[in-house]
Design a protein around this motif. Structure first.
Motif, short mmCIF file in Angstrom:
data_model
loop_
_atom_site.label_atom_id
_atom_site.label_comp_id
_atom_site.label_asym_id
_atom_site.label_seq_id
_atom_site.Cartn_x
_atom_site.Cartn_y
_atom_site.Cartn_z
N VAL A 1 1.05 -1.34 -0.30
CA VAL A 1 0.02 -0.07 -0.31
C VAL A 1 0.87 0.78 0.03
CG1 VAL A 1 -1.88 -1.07 0.89
CG2 VAL A 1 -0.13 -0.42 3.13
N ASP A 2 0.51 2.33 0.11
CA ASP A 2 0.78 3.62 -0.31
C ASP A 2 1.45 4.05 0.94
OD1 ASP A 2 2.77 6.13 -0.94
OD2 ASP A 2 1.79 6.69 -2.33
N ASN A 3 2.11 3.66 1.96
CA ASN A 3 1.87 4.26 2.63
C ASN A 3 2.64 5.51 3.20
OD1 ASN A 3 2.20 1.83 5.16
ND2 ASN A 3 3.29 0.90 3.97
N HIS A 4 3.47 6.42 2.51
CA HIS A 4 3.25 7.41 2.77
C HIS A 4 1.91 8.31 2.85
CE1 HIS A 4 4.39 11.54 1.16
NE2 HIS A 4 6.38 11.77 2.35
N ARG A 5 1.15 7.79 1.71
CA ARG A 5 0.26 8.99 1.44
C ARG A 5 -0.39 8.58 2.44
NH1 ARG A 5 -4.54 7.48 -1.80
NH2 ARG A 5 -3.50 5.23 -3.00
N ALA A 6 -1.23 7.08 2.58
CA ALA A 6 -1.78 7.36 4.43
C ALA A 6 -1.37 7.92 5.34
CB ALA A 6 -1.34 5.35 4.21
N GLY A 7 0.01 8.04 5.23
CA GLY A 7 0.02 9.13 6.49
C GLY A 7 -0.20 10.45 6.55
N ARG A 8 0.00 10.37 5.19
CA ARG A 8 -0.49 12.08 4.85
C ARG A 8 -1.64 12.64 5.31
NH1 ARG A 8 1.68 12.52 -0.03
NH2 ARG A 8 0.02 12.23 -0.99
N GLU A 9 -2.37 11.32 4.50
CA GLU A 9 -4.01 11.37 4.41
C GLU A 9 -4.98 11.15 6.12
OE1 GLU A 9 -5.86 8.53 1.40
OE2 GLU A 9 -5.25 9.65 -0.29
N ILE A 10 -4.26 10.56 6.27
CA ILE A 10 -4.75 10.06 8.06
C ILE A 10 -4.63 11.59 9.24
CG2 ILE A 10 -2.97 9.66 9.11
CD1 ILE A 10 -6.41 8.42 9.74
N THR A 11 -3.28 12.33 9.11
CA THR A 11 -2.58 13.60 9.82
C THR A 11 -4.12 14.37 8.54
OG1 THR A 11 -0.69 12.86 9.02
CG2 THR A 11 -0.85 14.92 9.21
N ARG A 12 -4.24 14.61 7.52
CA ARG A 12 -4.73 15.73 6.62
C ARG A 12 -6.65 16.16 7.53
NH1 ARG A 12 -4.10 15.26 0.47
NH2 ARG A 12 -1.71 17.01 0.51
N TYR B 1 2.58 12.40 7.40
CA TYR B 1 2.77 12.85 9.02
C TYR B 1 3.55 13.99 8.49
CZ TYR B 1 3.43 14.63 13.19
OH TYR B 1 4.46 16.17 13.67
N CYS B 2 4.74 14.01 8.34
CA CYS B 2 5.44 15.64 8.31
C CYS B 2 5.39 16.31 6.71
CB CYS B 2 7.07 15.23 8.03
SG CYS B 2 7.63 14.53 9.27
N ALA B 3 4.73 15.56 5.78
CA ALA B 3 4.36 16.33 4.67
C ALA B 3 3.38 16.44 4.95
CB ALA B 3 4.52 15.42 3.93
N ALA B 4 2.42 16.32 5.58
CA ALA B 4 0.82 17.49 5.47
C ALA B 4 1.18 18.44 6.57
CB ALA B 4 -0.11 16.31 5.97
N MET B 5 1.43 17.98 8.00
CA MET B 5 2.47 19.31 8.49
C MET B 5 2.88 20.59 7.83
SD MET B 5 1.02 17.71 11.40
CE MET B 5 1.65 19.45 13.10
N ASP B 6 3.91 19.70 6.86
CA ASP B 6 4.68 21.34 6.50
C ASP B 6 3.60 21.60 5.39
OD1 ASP B 6 6.88 20.49 7.31
OD2 ASP B 6 7.55 18.90 6.10
N GLU B 7 3.06 20.86 4.74
CA GLU B 7 1.98 21.49 3.97
C GLU B 7 0.50 22.78 4.53
OE1 GLU B 7 -0.50 18.49 1.35
OE2 GLU B 7 1.39 17.14 0.85
N ALA B 8 0.58 22.16 5.21
CA ALA B 8 -0.24 22.92 6.53
C ALA B 8 0.37 23.72 6.89
CB ALA B 8 -1.40 22.15 7.60
N GLY B 9 1.42 24.03 6.96
CA GLY B 9 2.53 25.43 7.45
C GLY B 9 2.37 25.28 9.24
N HIS B 10 2.53 24.45 9.42
CA HIS B 10 3.11 23.58 10.75
C HIS B 10 3.64 22.42 11.08
CE1 HIS B 10 -1.23 25.56 12.41
NE2 HIS B 10 -1.87 24.39 11.31
N ALA B 11 4.99 22.94 12.13
CA ALA B 11 5.87 22.02 12.51
C ALA B 11 5.31 20.32 12.58
CB ALA B 11 7.15 23.20 13.20
N PRO B 12 6.02 20.06 11.69
CA PRO B 12 6.02 18.57 12.84
C PRO B 12 7.04 18.48 13.62
CG PRO B 12 7.31 18.42 10.79
CD PRO B 12 6.72 20.24 10.85
N LEU B 13 6.50 16.98 14.34
CA LEU B 13 7.00 17.00 16.16
C LEU B 13 7.88 15.85 15.52
CD1 LEU B 13 4.09 16.98 18.90
CD2 LEU B 13 5.86 18.76 17.93
N PRO B 14 8.83 15.98 16.55
CA PRO B 14 9.52 14.47 16.26
C PRO B 14 9.39 13.52 17.13
CG PRO B 14 11.19 16.32 17.15
CD PRO B 14 9.47 16.45 17.57
N ALA B 15 9.55 12.15 16.20
CA ALA B 15 8.71 11.02 16.57
C ALA B 15 9.19 10.36 17.87
CB ALA B 15 8.41 9.96 15.28
#
Length: 327
Positions: free
Chosen positions: A155-166, A196-210
């Motif tokens: 599955v596209d795990n990167h896209r899944a992480g971006r979508e759940i974060t959005r 997750y990091c990509a979605a946070m960046d797109e929204a203008g918010h700093a991602p937190l360290p995992a």
């Protein structure tokens, strides 16, 4: 009974080349391997197996997963076994316990049984020592394909992480924490975090360290007190559903309510997440279908000499009740 000499004549090559191609050992081109396997399939050849490896003289395939107790991999194994039984194949199972150092030993043990092929879920396919050996037809399951092993079901795990974060961002959350098993033990978790990091960046918010913890024995006594005090997140994304359940338990031990105080989401869509109250918000993965697809692909390549390919199945959001609007 079909002989190796007959296969060699049919494929237009030497007996030694046929032996190397069928065993996956020694120098032989990919094109010649496909030609030999196609000839073997057309002639109805079945390789011999030792009585110790297979008392009923059935062909077998080897499967490696990180854990046989995780419902995700149990579902995939069920799909693999169902498809292989229909084809008259046995299934040998090994687990790595999310330990990259154990993968090569586990694969070596599977190879001792002379499987017709392998289905492997690795910690990281790009760095796994298990792939350095001479292997029979091999399908990567949950791992992206690599140049030497281009056959994969993912599955596209990167896209899944971006979508759940959005999804969580649309509920007004801005401080979102990602809790995960160690990335060295799962490239799937790392890709979900990168999404997750990509979605946070797109929204203008700093991602937190995992926050990374062990996949094995790291969930039941999870302590979130430090990160909750340090980052004060209003939502937590866990890299899988079992960990998300551990997060819910850890938050409750801190006196926090889910979702009234903190929202929680996961990945996988396991049944227990839907049975809890409120039901878990998660990105559901088609684990059983992925197992069936991997088994079917392995049979096509090993027995019908079809070309390797990368199959990416769809995930879907299950909104659940553990994510609510931020206060």
């Amino acid at each position: 009974m079909v002989t190796l000499q007959q296969i060699a004549f049919h494929a237009g090559c030497s007996l030694a080349t046929v032996s190397r191609a069928l065993k996956g050992e020694g120098p032989v081109s990919d094109e010649m391997v496909r030609r030999v396997r196609r000839a073997a399939a057309e002639l109805g050849y079945r390789p011999p197996f030792s009585a110790g490896a297979n008392a009923r003289n059935r062909p077998v395939v080897g499967v490696l997963v990180p854990s046989v107790t995780n419902p995700v991999f149990a579902a995939s194994l069920g799909g693999i076994q169902h498809r292989m039984q229909a084809a008259g194949h046995g299934v040998l199972i090994a687990q790595s316990n999310y330990d990259p150092a154990s993968e090569a030993r586990a694969v070596a043990a599977l190879l001792e049984q002379r499987p017709t092929g392998l289905i492997l879920t690795l910690c990281n396919a790009e760095t796994s020592e298990a792939l350095s050996a001479a292997l029979p037809p091999t399908i990567l399951l949950n791992n992206r394909p690599v140049p030497r092993f281009p056959a994969a079901v993912t599955v596209d795990n990167h896209r899944a992480g971006r979508e759940i974060t959005r999804h969580i961002l649309t509920h007004g959350h801005r401080r979102i924490l990602f809790v995960s098993g160690h990335f060295a033990s799962s490239d799937r978790a790392r890709l979900r975090y990168e999404g997750y990091c990509a979605a946070m960046d797109e929204a203008g918010h700093a991602p937190l360290p995992a926050m990374e913890i062990p996949f094995v024995d790291g969930y039941e006594q999870l302590d979130l007190s430090g990160v909750m005090e340090g980052f004060q997140p209003t939502a937590v994304v866990a890299s899988n559903d079992l960990l998300a359940l551990g997060v819910v338990g850890a938050l409750r031990r801190e006196g926090l309510s889910v979702p009234n105080d903190v929202s929680v989401a996961g990945f996988d869509g396991i049944a227990i997440g839907r049975l809890m109250s409120p039901s878990l918000t998660t990105m559901a993965m088609p684990d059983g279908d992925m197992g069936v697809a991997a088994a079917a692909m392995l049979l096509d390549i090993a027995e019908n000499a079809l070309q390797c390919r990368h199959l990416c199945l769809d995930h879907r959001l299950y909104s659940g009740g553990t994510v609510r609007m931020a206060a």
